[in-house]
Design a protein around this motif. Structure first.
Motif, PDB file in Angstrom:
ATOM      1  N   ASN A 181       0.835  -1.211   0.000  1.00  0.00           N
ATOM      2  CA  ASN A 181       0.000   0.000   0.000  1.00  0.00           C
ATOM      3  C   ASN A 181       0.859   1.245   0.000  1.00  0.00           C
ATOM      4  O   ASN A 181       1.806   1.348   0.780  1.00  0.00           O
ATOM      5  N   SER A 216       4.228   3.567   3.561  1.00  0.00           N
ATOM      6  CA  SER A 216       3.767   2.339   2.898  1.00  0.00           C
ATOM      7  C   SER A 216       3.419   1.266   3.931  1.00  0.00           C
ATOM      8  O   SER A 216       3.803   1.362   5.103  1.00  0.00           O
ATOM      9  N   SER A 217       2.674   0.268   3.501  1.00  0.00           N
ATOM     10  CA  SER A 217       2.501  -0.928   4.344  1.00  0.00           C
ATOM     11  C   SER A 217       2.365  -2.161   3.460  1.00  0.00           C
ATOM     12  O   SER A 217       1.941  -2.065   2.305  1.00  0.00           O
ATOM     13  N   THR A 250       4.127  -1.775   8.584  1.00  0.00           N
ATOM     14  CA  THR A 250       4.044  -0.385   8.122  1.00  0.00           C
ATOM     15  C   THR A 250       5.425   0.261   8.240  1.00  0.00           C
ATOM     16  O   THR A 250       6.156  -0.004   9.197  1.00  0.00           O
TER      17      THR A 250
END
Lengths: 209, 209
Positions: free
Chosen positions: B57, B106-107, B134
Motif C-alpha cells: 500500500n 507504505s505498508s 508499516t
C-alpha cells in the motif's frame, strides 16, 4: 404396488440426479470460468464476485497518515449473483473502521491468485489478474434496505459472521467506487470506467444463461 | 541366514522410516508448521517467510492521496531462510513504485489464508493470522550487497522474475519496518516491536534444528 413404488422412487432419484447435475454445471459455468482478458468489465466483475476476501486500505490515524492495509472478508452479493459493489462487516475495535470514520478515502485490492486459476504463474505476473477499487468507505444505515442486502450478501458467503460477538458492534460498510485499476494481461492497466464496471454487457448475459 | 537377512531387512526398513519421519517432521517444522499463536514474533516471521505475495500500500499521487493497494510478489530471503525484511521487484511503469518515490509511507499486508493452514475458518476469523508491516518503501542501491541479497531472495522464490522485460527497468525496493500489526488469535492485535520481530528467540531456534 411395490413395482410402481420402486419405479416412482427410481424416477424421483433420476430427477434429483438430473437437477443436481444441471445446478452443478450451471454453478461451474458461472462461477469458475474466467472471462476473456480483453473484456475488462467482465473480468473485473468475475474477480470481485469469485473472491471473498481482499485487503482493505485506509489512511491510518494512528500511524501518521500511513496507508494501512487490512485483510478483510467481503461480498458483492449472493454467491454467483454479485452486483460489483463490495460490502464489509467491520467493528471499530479494529483500526480500519476507525480510520474510515475519520477519513473515508479507501481502496480494496483483490488478487486472482487465491481463486486458483493462475496456474503456475507468479502472483505478480500481469496475466494473473488483480484489481484495486478506490473510493470512499462508508457506513451503511443499519435500518436501510441496503443493510438487508449487505447482510444477505455477507452472511451467505461468510456464514460464521452470524455468530460474531454482538458486543463487538460489527456494522456494515460499503465502498463507493470512484476509480478502478485492473491488470489482467500484459500492456498495463485496462481502461475501465465505474459505469462500465457496474453495467458489464457480457457478464450480465452470463448470469442469464 | 534367512532369519538374520529378514532381521537386517526389517531393521533397515525401520531406520529408513525413522530417518524419513525425522526429515519430514523437521521439514514440516521449518516450512509448514504454524507457531503457537501466543508466540507473536515466531508467528509473524512464519507468516512473512511462508507467503510469497501480499498487498503493498502506498499513498496515491494520481488519486488525491488515497491509500492505494497493489498485489505484489515479495521475498524476505531464500525459501525457509527468511530474515523478516521484505524485498520487492518493481517498475515505475506501475503506480506503486512511482508513489513510493514521491512519498515513502507504505505498508505490506499478508494473510495466512492463501498458505492453506486456516482450514474452514473465514479469512477474517482472528485465528486465521494476518499481518501488516508499516514503514517506508525505499529503493535499494543496485550496486549494494543488499541488492545481491534482494536478487537471490526474490529470484529463488519467484523464478520468472529473471525473465521480466529489461526495458521495464525493474528495481529492488525494501520496506523499512516501523510498526507491526499482527492478529493471530482472539483478543485484538498482539503487542510486537520491530526488534522482537527481527530477533525472534524461538523462531531462530527452529531454523537451527
Amino acid at each position: 404396488m411395490k413395482i410402481k413404488g420402486d419405479f416412482r422412487c427410481h424416477l424421483f432419484a433420476l430427477v434429483l440426479i438430473f437437477v443436481g447435475f444441471q445446478v452443478s454445471v450451471h454453478g461451474r459455468l458461472l462461477s469458475v470460468s474466467k472471462p476473456d482478458p480483453d473484456d475488462a468489465a467482465a473480468t473485473a466483475r468475475w474477480l470481485v464476485s469469485q473472491n471473498n476476501w481482499g485487503v482493505l486500505n485506509t489512511i491510518s490515524s494512528d500511524l501518521g497518515g500511513a496507508p494501512f492495509g487490512n485483510v478483510v472478508s467481503f461480498s458483492d452479493g449472493l454467491p454467483d449473483e454479485g452486483h460489483g459493489i463490495p460490502y464489509f462487516y467491520l467493528t471499530t475495535l479494529d483500526p480500519t473502521a476507525r480510520n474510515a470514520l475519520s477519513d473515508q478515502r479507501s481502496s480494496l485490492t483483490i488478487s486472482e491468485y487465491p481463486i486458483g486459476t493462475c496456474g503456475k504463474k507468479d502472483p505478480e505476473n500481469p496475466s494473473c489478474a488483480k484489481i484495486t477499487l478506490t473510493g470512499k468507505l462508508k457506513l451503511v444505515d443499519e435500518k436501510s434496505k441496503e443493510a438487508d442486502f449487505a447482510r444477505n450478501a455477507l452472511f451467505s458467503k461468510h456464514p460464521e459472521m452470524k455468530g460474531w460477538p454482538k458486543g463487538h458492534n460489527f456494522q456494515f460498510f460499503t465502498l463507493d467506487i470512484e476509480d478502478i485499476f485492473l491488470i489482467d494481461w500484459f500492456g498495463g492497466p485496462k481502461p475501465l470506467t465505474v459505469d462500465q464496471y457496474l453495467h458489464p454487457k457480457t457478464y450480465k448475459l452470463a448470469f442469464t444463461l
